[in-house]
Write an enzyme that holds these catalytic residues in place. Structure first.
Site, short mmCIF file in Angstrom:
data_model
loop_
_atom_site.label_atom_id
_atom_site.label_comp_id
_atom_site.label_asym_id
_atom_site.label_seq_id
_atom_site.Cartn_x
_atom_site.Cartn_y
_atom_site.Cartn_z
N ASP A 138 0.82 -1.22 0.00
CA ASP A 138 0.00 0.00 0.00
C ASP A 138 0.85 1.27 0.00
OD1 ASP A 138 -2.13 -1.86 0.46
OD2 ASP A 138 -1.77 -1.71 2.62
N GLU A 165 -11.73 0.44 -3.00
CA GLU A 165 -10.83 0.92 -1.94
C GLU A 165 -9.63 1.61 -2.58
OE1 GLU A 165 -9.59 -2.53 0.19
OE2 GLU A 165 -8.38 -3.29 -1.44
#
Length: 369
Positions: A61, A270
């Protein structure tokens, strides 16, 4: 940070060994985009467009920013927690954040060690998921999602005088915040915006009424119901609070109609990120269970945005999460896959150049090269 098990277009190789050592502060490693494969990259493994930036720890991420003429990366720190996989992502049980930096793409990466630990966040319960960072008036801000002691995801903020930390967390979560995947964008007028949200284990679907519904399904709406959009809120000048209630980020199709929940190759899931190019706002995000990074464009940082196309095809592993940054006249996308481990919860960050057509549209990237 995606949270489900699904079939993939990649056939994962057997899990690959990675040294169990933890990186100490200022540990460096070559960004092996052009380096020869190590023993972890066998001839039988898939071909990769780029190689992991760091091999001492698992990272995912990656939120990248240019601070002090360097690229600083704020990733998740994956660990082997020994928790069985499930759709809510309990096996993503991260406990701290490391900050990485590099002077040049293709050069050395420095791991600055632990920047923030779960135990130092007064209100936190568990699961430090994907963070982001910003800078203003001599202070660096780290925004992070973590479940509170009632197991509800909230967003927190921590501050430091250094881009590498350590960061000190505020005693309470940001009022009015919820869900996961914060991403900060500061416009040319100085106004900062915080984008956030993630479905399934990210709990966004439980906030449809504006308050948390513990009885809401763990899955998103089905069929032709409207898709659940990300959220965006203006930040106050102090960067630690919302200037007003968060609003939904609306994504439109080519006919100007909001996307439906069933359109899972285009709708938001997301990992939202906003960048600006030639006066246009690009909102990119993960589609989750279809494993794409896609983007939509608009004329305002608040949206609405119109869907445009794919940024990156599926990576190895279930999750996909990214950031886009300009550095020394070129644009780059930072992302992750599971090359080092073969396990979807033990990932490694990567980078490759982002290229556009003359009209500004993004040329899709195949991470398999």
């Amino acid at each position: 940070m995606s949270h489900a098990l699904a079939s993939r277009r990649w056939l994962l190789a057997a899990p690959l060994a990675l040294a169990a050592c933890q990186s100490s502060p200022t540990q460096t490693a070559a960004t092996s985009g052009t380096a020869a494969p190590t023993t972890a990259d066998s001839a039988a493994a898939p071909h990769y467009l780029s190689q992991p930036l760091l091999r001492g720890i698992y990272t995912a991420d990656p939120s990248a920013h240019v601070f002090e003429d360097k690229i600083y990366i704020y990733p998740s720190h994956d660990i082997e927690a020994g928790i069985p996989e499930n759709d809510n992502g309990d096996h993503f049980a991260m406990r701290d954040y490391h900050v990485l930096s590099l002077d040049s793409v293709g050069g050395k990466v420095t791991d600055h060690g632990v920047a923030l630990d779960l135990k130092d966040i007064p209100w936190a319960g568990r699961q430090l998921w994907a963070p982001d960072a910003a800078f203003k008036n001599g202070t660096y801000y780290l925004y992070f999602p973590v479940k509170d002691k009632q197991d509800v995801f909230r967003l927190g903020v921590a501050t430091s005088k250094s881009p590498s930390g350590p960061f000190k967390a505020a005693p309470q979560p940001i009022k009015g915040s919820y869900s996961i995947d914060p991403a900060v964008f500061t416009d040319t007028d100085g106004q900062a915006y915080l984008y956030f949200g993630g479905l399934w284990g990210g709990q966004l679907q439980r906030w449809k009424t504006g308050t948390y519904d513990p009885k809401a399904p763990d899955k998103e709406p089905a069929g032709h119901e409207p898709a659940v959009g990300a959220r965006v809120a203006r930040l106050t000048p102090g960067m630690t609070e919302f200037a007003g209630p968060a609003k939904e980020v609306v994504i439109l199709d080519s006919l100007g109609k909001p996307l439906k929940a069933s359109d899972n190759k285009h709708r938001f899931f997301e990992g939202g990120w906003l960048h600006k190019y030639q006066g246009k706002y690009y909102f990119s995000y993960s589609t989750g269970d279809t494993h794409l990074l896609v983007y939509a464009t608009g004329t305002s940082p608040l949206g609405p945005f119109t869907y445009q196309g794919v940024v990156m095809k599926p990576v190895q592993g279930w999750t996909t999460h990214h950031s886009i940054v300009e550095f020394k006249g070129k644009w780059y996308i930072f992302y992750h896959d599971t090359q080092l481990s073969g396990k979807t919860w033990l990932r490694n960050v990567k980078v490759t150049e982002l290229k556009r057509r003359p009209d500004g549209s993004i040329i899709p990237i195949d991470p398999a090269g």
